[in-house]
Design a protein around this motif. Structure first.
Motif, mmCIF file in Angstrom:
data_model
loop_
_atom_site.group_PDB
_atom_site.id
_atom_site.type_symbol
_atom_site.label_atom_id
_atom_site.label_comp_id
_atom_site.label_asym_id
_atom_site.label_seq_id
_atom_site.Cartn_x
_atom_site.Cartn_y
_atom_site.Cartn_z
ATOM 1 N N ASN A 44 -24.025 54.458 -75.347
ATOM 2 C CA ASN A 44 -23.533 53.684 -74.390
ATOM 3 C C ASN A 44 -22.794 54.113 -73.443
ATOM 4 O O ASN A 44 -21.466 54.404 -73.200
ATOM 5 N N ARG A 45 -23.780 55.526 -72.737
ATOM 6 C CA ARG A 45 -22.809 56.005 -71.725
ATOM 7 C C ARG A 45 -23.331 56.470 -70.367
ATOM 8 O O ARG A 45 -24.342 57.105 -70.211
ATOM 9 N N PRO A 46 -24.130 55.033 -70.538
ATOM 10 C CA PRO A 46 -24.867 54.814 -69.391
ATOM 11 C C PRO A 46 -24.546 55.152 -68.156
ATOM 12 O O PRO A 46 -25.775 56.192 -67.068
ATOM 13 N N GLU A 47 -23.646 55.902 -67.297
ATOM 14 C CA GLU A 47 -23.039 56.666 -66.128
ATOM 15 C C GLU A 47 -23.752 57.582 -66.684
ATOM 16 O O GLU A 47 -23.806 59.111 -65.754
ATOM 17 N N ARG A 48 -24.369 58.819 -67.494
ATOM 18 C CA ARG A 48 -24.346 59.753 -68.400
ATOM 19 C C ARG A 48 -25.561 59.881 -68.574
ATOM 20 O O ARG A 48 -26.522 61.078 -69.318
ATOM 21 N N LYS A 49 -26.644 59.445 -68.693
ATOM 22 C CA LYS A 49 -28.155 58.722 -69.064
ATOM 23 C C LYS A 49 -27.879 59.262 -70.554
ATOM 24 O O LYS A 49 -27.978 59.943 -71.453
ATOM 25 N N ASN A 50 -27.174 58.221 -70.996
ATOM 26 C CA ASN A 50 -26.145 58.100 -72.507
ATOM 27 C C ASN A 50 -26.195 59.882 -73.446
ATOM 28 O O ASN A 50 -27.254 59.670 -74.750
ATOM 29 N N GLY A 80 -30.876 52.837 -75.086
ATOM 30 C CA GLY A 80 -29.767 53.527 -74.926
ATOM 31 C C GLY A 80 -29.759 52.298 -73.331
ATOM 32 O O GLY A 80 -30.259 51.080 -73.075
ATOM 33 N N ALA A 81 -28.293 52.307 -73.396
ATOM 34 C CA ALA A 81 -27.624 51.709 -71.923
ATOM 35 C C ALA A 81 -28.164 52.599 -70.658
ATOM 36 O O ALA A 81 -28.297 52.851 -70.450
ATOM 37 N N GLY A 82 -28.790 50.746 -69.874
ATOM 38 C CA GLY A 82 -29.291 50.884 -68.601
ATOM 39 C C GLY A 82 -30.517 51.274 -68.576
ATOM 40 O O GLY A 82 -30.991 50.344 -69.319
ATOM 41 N N ASP A 83 -30.921 52.168 -67.784
ATOM 42 C CA ASP A 83 -32.251 52.196 -67.405
ATOM 43 C C ASP A 83 -32.528 54.376 -67.908
ATOM 44 O O ASP A 83 -33.641 54.452 -67.516
ATOM 45 N N ALA A 129 -37.559 52.616 -82.076
ATOM 46 C CA ALA A 129 -36.941 53.403 -80.959
ATOM 47 C C ALA A 129 -37.798 52.736 -79.264
ATOM 48 O O ALA A 129 -39.379 52.581 -79.044
ATOM 49 N N ALA A 130 -36.329 52.171 -78.568
ATOM 50 C CA ALA A 130 -36.862 51.228 -78.123
ATOM 51 C C ALA A 130 -36.622 52.284 -76.073
ATOM 52 O O ALA A 130 -35.460 52.778 -76.012
ATOM 53 N N LEU A 131 -37.301 53.170 -75.476
ATOM 54 C CA LEU A 131 -37.454 54.487 -74.579
ATOM 55 C C LEU A 131 -37.883 54.164 -73.073
ATOM 56 O O LEU A 131 -38.930 53.384 -73.088
ATOM 57 N N ASP A 132 -36.644 54.391 -72.557
ATOM 58 C CA ASP A 132 -37.060 53.380 -70.932
ATOM 59 C C ASP A 132 -36.242 54.881 -70.232
ATOM 60 O O ASP A 132 -35.190 55.391 -70.906
ATOM 61 N N GLY A 133 -37.035 55.520 -69.474
ATOM 62 C CA GLY A 133 -36.334 56.714 -68.312
ATOM 63 C C GLY A 133 -36.009 57.916 -69.216
ATOM 64 O O GLY A 133 -37.108 58.227 -69.622
ATOM 65 N N VAL A 134 -35.013 58.674 -69.181
ATOM 66 C CA VAL A 134 -35.040 59.787 -69.559
ATOM 67 C C VAL A 134 -34.883 59.733 -71.234
ATOM 68 O O VAL A 134 -34.026 58.938 -72.026
ATOM 69 N N CYS A 135 -35.469 60.332 -72.113
ATOM 70 C CA CYS A 135 -35.402 60.933 -73.498
ATOM 71 C C CYS A 135 -35.618 62.089 -73.628
ATOM 72 O O CYS A 135 -36.896 62.760 -74.020
ATOM 73 N N ALA A 136 -34.785 62.897 -73.299
ATOM 74 C CA ALA A 136 -34.543 64.432 -73.615
ATOM 75 C C ALA A 136 -34.166 64.543 -75.013
ATOM 76 O O ALA A 136 -32.826 65.000 -74.939
ATOM 77 N N GLY A 137 -34.501 65.986 -74.788
ATOM 78 C CA GLY A 137 -34.364 67.198 -75.842
ATOM 79 C C GLY A 137 -33.744 66.173 -77.221
ATOM 80 O O GLY A 137 -34.198 65.539 -77.942
ATOM 81 N N ALA A 138 -32.047 66.435 -77.693
ATOM 82 C CA ALA A 138 -31.866 65.542 -78.388
ATOM 83 C C ALA A 138 -32.180 64.384 -78.843
ATOM 84 O O ALA A 138 -32.369 63.492 -79.572
ATOM 85 N N GLY A 151 -42.403 51.936 -75.078
ATOM 86 C CA GLY A 151 -41.882 52.897 -74.159
ATOM 87 C C GLY A 151 -42.373 51.806 -72.971
ATOM 88 O O GLY A 151 -42.590 51.345 -73.155
ATOM 89 N N THR A 152 -41.549 52.482 -71.840
ATOM 90 C CA THR A 152 -42.313 51.741 -70.471
ATOM 91 C C THR A 152 -42.819 52.906 -69.398
ATOM 92 O O THR A 152 -42.877 54.309 -70.066
ATOM 93 N N ALA A 153 -43.642 52.423 -68.468
ATOM 94 C CA ALA A 153 -43.860 53.542 -68.094
ATOM 95 C C ALA A 153 -43.794 54.577 -67.155
ATOM 96 O O ALA A 153 -44.147 55.677 -67.107
#
Length: 288
Positions: A44-50, A80-83, A129-138, A151-153
């Motif tokens: 829940n830190r959507p402003e920083r992409k969680n 993750g919160a947001g997009d 896991a529900a994956l939208d937008g950025v899913c990176a590193g850890a 996931g989403t397209a």
């Protein structure tokens, strides 16, 4: 419908020491809620992409460890919160401090992150896991350590470690990722750090299926709820065997599965399934 084993023959001391509810847990570094038998963890830190922090790593590790004793949770949704799902370790709160730490503290950190993956694999509940937008590193590692991935397209998964001067062998990636998508494809992602788009990820078997962004959380929760309607004790055995059999020969795996299946045949859910079949009804499983 209750999924809590409630035999009057269970010793109260044994029950108290091994069955604890998680519905009242108050998370500090992410959102946590339980509805029915499905727990939802929301980064829940959507402003920083969680991104993750030292504190959220540790709390997630401890929460997944506690899942072993949670009688009121039978599946977990990680979102993750947001997009976006998760951008990995926070650049300012983790990456910056790491470059100044000596070896013992660095090993403390890497072992902690690895312990999170170990806890996710050891907890008996399936993790969606529900994956939208950025899913990176850890963040990509958290998705990898889950049991199922929707996931989403527009989702983009990237194992970024080599792009910051690190090896791709992080948090079990070199052991787990090839088993999900194959050695060659895993090698490409770990050597290049490139992004894997949603449609390509579905073709590769990284994603179980694609859904519309606005339906992602509902679909993930529906999938988790459907797992809760199954024989949850047996589902936990399935997860355990899927993990343990990586290190077994075929003969060892066959024997281990014989023992595991015999144990499941002692459950009331197995009897319920037979009685429902004989009565031409749908079985109602209770997790015992």
């Amino acid at each position: 419908m209750s999924h809590t084993p409630s035999s009057p023959d269970i010793d109260p001391g044994l029950l108290a020491g091994n069955r604890r509810p998680l519905a009242g847990y108050q998370a500090t570094h992410f959102r946590f809620e339980v509805a029915g038998a499905v727990a939802t963890i929301t980064l829940n830190r959507p402003e920083r992409k969680n991104p993750l922090t030292f504190e959220s790593y540790a709390e997630l590790r401890d929460l997944f460890r506690a899942m072993k004793h949670a009688h009121d949770v039978h599946a977990v949704v990680l979102v993750g919160a947001g997009d976006n799902f998760c951008s990995g370790g926070d650049v300012h709160e983790i990456i910056g401090p790491l470059v100044r730490l000596p070896a013992p503290e660095l090993l403390m950190f890497t072992r902690m992150t690895g312990d999170l993956v170990a806890a996710m694999r050891a907890c008996p509940q399936p993790i969606v896991a529900a994956l939208d937008g950025v899913c990176a590193g850890a963040g990509a590692i958290l998705a990898m350590a889950s049991d199922l991935r929707l996931g989403t397209a527009r989702s983009k998964t990237a194992f970024l470690f080599n792009r910051v001067g690190l090896a791709g062998c992080d948090m079990g990636a070199c052991a787990i990722l090839p088993r999900l998508i194959g050695q060659g494809r895993a090698s490409e992602l770990l050597y290049t750090g490139r992004s894997l788009g949603g449609e390509e990820g579905e073709r590769w078997g990284w994603l179980n299926r694609l859904v519309a962004p606005e339906a992602l959380l509902d679909e993930a929760r529906a999938l988790a709820a459907s797992l809760c309607e199954g024989p949850t004790f047996a589902n936990g055995i399935t997860k355990t065997m899927l993990h343990q059999e990586w290190a077994m020969t075929v003969d060892q795996a066959i024997e281990a599965e014989a023992q595991a299946q015999a144990l499941c045949m002692l459950t009331q859910d197995f009897r319920r399934a037979y009685e429902a079949f004989a009565a031409k009804q749908k079985p109602v499983f209770e997790g015992n």
